[in-house]
Scaffold this motif. Structure first.
Motif, PDB file in Angstrom:
ATOM      1  N   PHE A  30     -47.153 -33.182   8.759  1.00 16.15           N
ATOM      2  CA  PHE A  30     -48.278 -32.657   7.975  1.00 16.15           C
ATOM      3  C   PHE A  30     -47.814 -31.588   6.999  1.00 16.15           C
ATOM      4  O   PHE A  30     -48.262 -31.548   5.852  1.00 16.15           O
ATOM      5  CB  PHE A  30     -49.358 -32.087   8.896  1.00 16.15           C
ATOM      6  CG  PHE A  30     -50.453 -33.064   9.170  1.00 16.15           C
ATOM      7  CD1 PHE A  30     -51.487 -33.225   8.273  1.00 16.15           C
ATOM      8  CD2 PHE A  30     -50.436 -33.833  10.307  1.00 16.15           C
ATOM      9  CE1 PHE A  30     -52.498 -34.139   8.521  1.00 16.15           C
ATOM     10  CE2 PHE A  30     -51.435 -34.752  10.562  1.00 16.15           C
ATOM     11  CZ  PHE A  30     -52.474 -34.910   9.663  1.00 16.15           C
ATOM     12  N   GLN A  31     -46.922 -30.728   7.444  1.00 14.60           N
ATOM     13  CA  GLN A  31     -46.400 -29.697   6.554  1.00 14.60           C
ATOM     14  C   GLN A  31     -45.653 -30.314   5.376  1.00 14.60           C
ATOM     15  O   GLN A  31     -45.750 -29.831   4.249  1.00 14.60           O
ATOM     16  CB  GLN A  31     -45.477 -28.752   7.312  1.00 14.60           C
ATOM     17  CG  GLN A  31     -46.194 -27.844   8.280  1.00 14.60           C
ATOM     18  CD  GLN A  31     -45.233 -26.986   9.077  1.00 14.60           C
ATOM     19  OE1 GLN A  31     -44.032 -26.990   8.834  1.00 14.60           O
ATOM     20  NE2 GLN A  31     -45.756 -26.257  10.053  1.00 14.60           N
ATOM     21  N   ARG A  32     -44.893 -31.367   5.638  1.00 12.08           N
ATOM     22  CA  ARG A  32     -44.159 -32.028   4.550  1.00 12.08           C
ATOM     23  C   ARG A  32     -45.129 -32.670   3.568  1.00 12.08           C
ATOM     24  O   ARG A  32     -44.938 -32.589   2.352  1.00 12.08           O
ATOM     25  CB  ARG A  32     -43.207 -33.082   5.108  1.00 12.08           C
ATOM     26  CG  ARG A  32     -42.377 -33.743   4.006  1.00 12.08           C
ATOM     27  CD  ARG A  32     -41.359 -34.690   4.536  1.00 12.08           C
ATOM     28  NE  ARG A  32     -41.993 -35.725   5.350  1.00 12.08           N
ATOM     29  CZ  ARG A  32     -41.338 -36.659   6.008  1.00 12.08           C
ATOM     30  NH1 ARG A  32     -40.025 -36.692   5.977  1.00 12.08           N
ATOM     31  NH2 ARG A  32     -41.983 -37.563   6.716  1.00 12.08           N
ATOM     32  N   ALA A  33     -46.187 -33.276   4.083  1.00 10.55           N
ATOM     33  CA  ALA A  33     -47.148 -33.957   3.217  1.00 10.55           C
ATOM     34  C   ALA A  33     -47.906 -32.974   2.332  1.00 10.55           C
ATOM     35  O   ALA A  33     -48.258 -33.299   1.195  1.00 10.55           O
ATOM     36  CB  ALA A  33     -48.129 -34.766   4.052  1.00 10.55           C
ATOM     37  N   THR A  34     -48.147 -31.770   2.850  1.00 11.60           N
ATOM     38  CA  THR A  34     -48.894 -30.785   2.068  1.00 11.60           C
ATOM     39  C   THR A  34     -47.980 -29.869   1.261  1.00 11.60           C
ATOM     40  O   THR A  34     -48.458 -28.981   0.562  1.00 11.60           O
ATOM     41  CB  THR A  34     -49.783 -29.915   2.987  1.00 11.60           C
ATOM     42  OG1 THR A  34     -48.950 -29.266   3.943  1.00 11.60           O
ATOM     43  CG2 THR A  34     -50.827 -30.752   3.677  1.00 11.60           C
ATOM     44  N   GLY A  35     -46.666 -30.051   1.373  1.00 14.72           N
ATOM     45  CA  GLY A  35     -45.723 -29.258   0.605  1.00 14.72           C
ATOM     46  C   GLY A  35     -45.448 -27.889   1.191  1.00 14.72           C
ATOM     47  O   GLY A  35     -44.937 -27.017   0.495  1.00 14.72           O
ATOM     48  N   GLN A  36     -45.765 -27.669   2.454  1.00 23.20           N
ATOM     49  CA  GLN A  36     -45.571 -26.371   3.089  1.00 23.20           C
ATOM     50  C   GLN A  36     -44.311 -26.295   3.946  1.00 23.20           C
ATOM     51  O   GLN A  36     -43.991 -25.248   4.492  1.00 23.20           O
ATOM     52  CB  GLN A  36     -46.776 -26.028   3.960  1.00 23.20           C
ATOM     53  CG  GLN A  36     -48.062 -25.904   3.196  1.00 23.20           C
ATOM     54  CD  GLN A  36     -49.252 -25.696   4.127  1.00 23.20           C
ATOM     55  OE1 GLN A  36     -49.141 -25.854   5.325  1.00 23.20           O
ATOM     56  NE2 GLN A  36     -50.388 -25.349   3.540  1.00 23.20           N
ATOM     57  N   LEU A  37     -43.580 -27.385   4.054  1.00 24.15           N
ATOM     58  CA  LEU A  37     -42.419 -27.433   4.939  1.00 24.15           C
ATOM     59  C   LEU A  37     -41.240 -26.698   4.306  1.00 24.15           C
ATOM     60  O   LEU A  37     -40.808 -27.021   3.208  1.00 24.15           O
ATOM     61  CB  LEU A  37     -42.039 -28.884   5.231  1.00 24.15           C
ATOM     62  CG  LEU A  37     -40.901 -29.113   6.211  1.00 24.15           C
ATOM     63  CD1 LEU A  37     -41.259 -28.531   7.569  1.00 24.15           C
ATOM     64  CD2 LEU A  37     -40.606 -30.583   6.338  1.00 24.15           C
ATOM     65  N   GLU A  38     -40.724 -25.702   5.032  1.00 23.11           N
ATOM     66  CA  GLU A  38     -39.595 -24.928   4.538  1.00 23.11           C
ATOM     67  C   GLU A  38     -38.273 -25.396   5.135  1.00 23.11           C
ATOM     68  O   GLU A  38     -37.270 -25.461   4.443  1.00 23.11           O
ATOM     69  CB  GLU A  38     -39.802 -23.447   4.845  1.00 23.11           C
ATOM     70  CG  GLU A  38     -40.967 -22.842   4.092  1.00 23.11           C
ATOM     71  CD  GLU A  38     -41.212 -21.396   4.463  1.00 23.11           C
ATOM     72  OE1 GLU A  38     -40.352 -20.801   5.161  1.00 23.11           O
ATOM     73  OE2 GLU A  38     -42.253 -20.867   4.056  1.00 23.11           O
ATOM     74  N   LYS A  39     -38.272 -25.708   6.413  1.00 21.97           N
ATOM     75  CA  LYS A  39     -37.040 -26.118   7.092  1.00 21.97           C
ATOM     76  C   LYS A  39     -37.028 -27.640   7.220  1.00 21.97           C
ATOM     77  O   LYS A  39     -37.382 -28.204   8.251  1.00 21.97           O
ATOM     78  CB  LYS A  39     -36.957 -25.471   8.465  1.00 21.97           C
ATOM     79  CG  LYS A  39     -36.906 -23.965   8.412  1.00 21.97           C
ATOM     80  CD  LYS A  39     -36.852 -23.375   9.792  1.00 21.97           C
ATOM     81  CE  LYS A  39     -36.855 -21.872   9.730  1.00 21.97           C
ATOM     82  NZ  LYS A  39     -36.848 -21.284  11.076  1.00 21.97           N
ATOM     83  N   THR A  40     -36.588 -28.301   6.174  1.00 22.71           N
ATOM     84  CA  THR A  40     -36.634 -29.762   6.159  1.00 22.71           C
ATOM     85  C   THR A  40     -35.675 -30.383   7.168  1.00 22.71           C
ATOM     86  O   THR A  40     -35.912 -31.486   7.645  1.00 22.71           O
ATOM     87  CB  THR A  40     -36.317 -30.298   4.757  1.00 22.71           C
ATOM     88  OG1 THR A  40     -35.038 -29.794   4.345  1.00 22.71           O
ATOM     89  CG2 THR A  40     -37.373 -29.857   3.761  1.00 22.71           C
ATOM     90  N   HIS A  41     -34.606 -29.688   7.512  1.00 23.60           N
ATOM     91  CA  HIS A  41     -33.646 -30.215   8.479  1.00 23.60           C
ATOM     92  C   HIS A  41     -34.248 -30.327   9.879  1.00 23.60           C
ATOM     93  O   HIS A  41     -33.756 -31.084  10.707  1.00 23.60           O
ATOM     94  CB  HIS A  41     -32.403 -29.329   8.523  1.00 23.60           C
ATOM     95  CG  HIS A  41     -32.662 -27.977   9.111  1.00 23.60           C
ATOM     96  ND1 HIS A  41     -33.211 -26.947   8.383  1.00 23.60           N
ATOM     97  CD2 HIS A  41     -32.466 -27.495  10.357  1.00 23.60           C
ATOM     98  CE1 HIS A  41     -33.337 -25.891   9.158  1.00 23.60           C
ATOM     99  NE2 HIS A  41     -32.900 -26.193  10.369  1.00 23.60           N
TER     100      HIS A  41
END
Length: 66
Positions: A30-41
């Motif tokens: 969900f964080q990735r979909a909304t652009g809020q993800l900081e730690k992609t790894h």
């Protein structure tokens, strides 16, 4: 998460950890979909940890059947 440490856990503990990781994976998506993800790894780490726990659970259930 190390495989050596994970093998020492009981099946109940592994199931709890698996549930926790699946919830984290859901939140990360969900964080990735909304652009809020900081730690992609972290997405790849969680996926690998889930696979590790599932593998160990399968090994333990196979060992119990024998």
């Amino acid at each position: 998460m190390k495989a050596k440490d994970t093998r020492l856990l009981s099946q109940d503990q592994l199931n709890d950890e698996l549930l926790k990781l699946k919830k984290e994976q859901f939140n990360l998506r969900f964080q990735r979909a909304t652009g809020q993800l900081e730690k992609t790894h972290r997405i790849n780490q969680v996926r690998k940890d889930i696979a590790l726990i599932k593998t160990i659970l399968n090994e333990k259930s196979a060992k119990a059947e024998v």
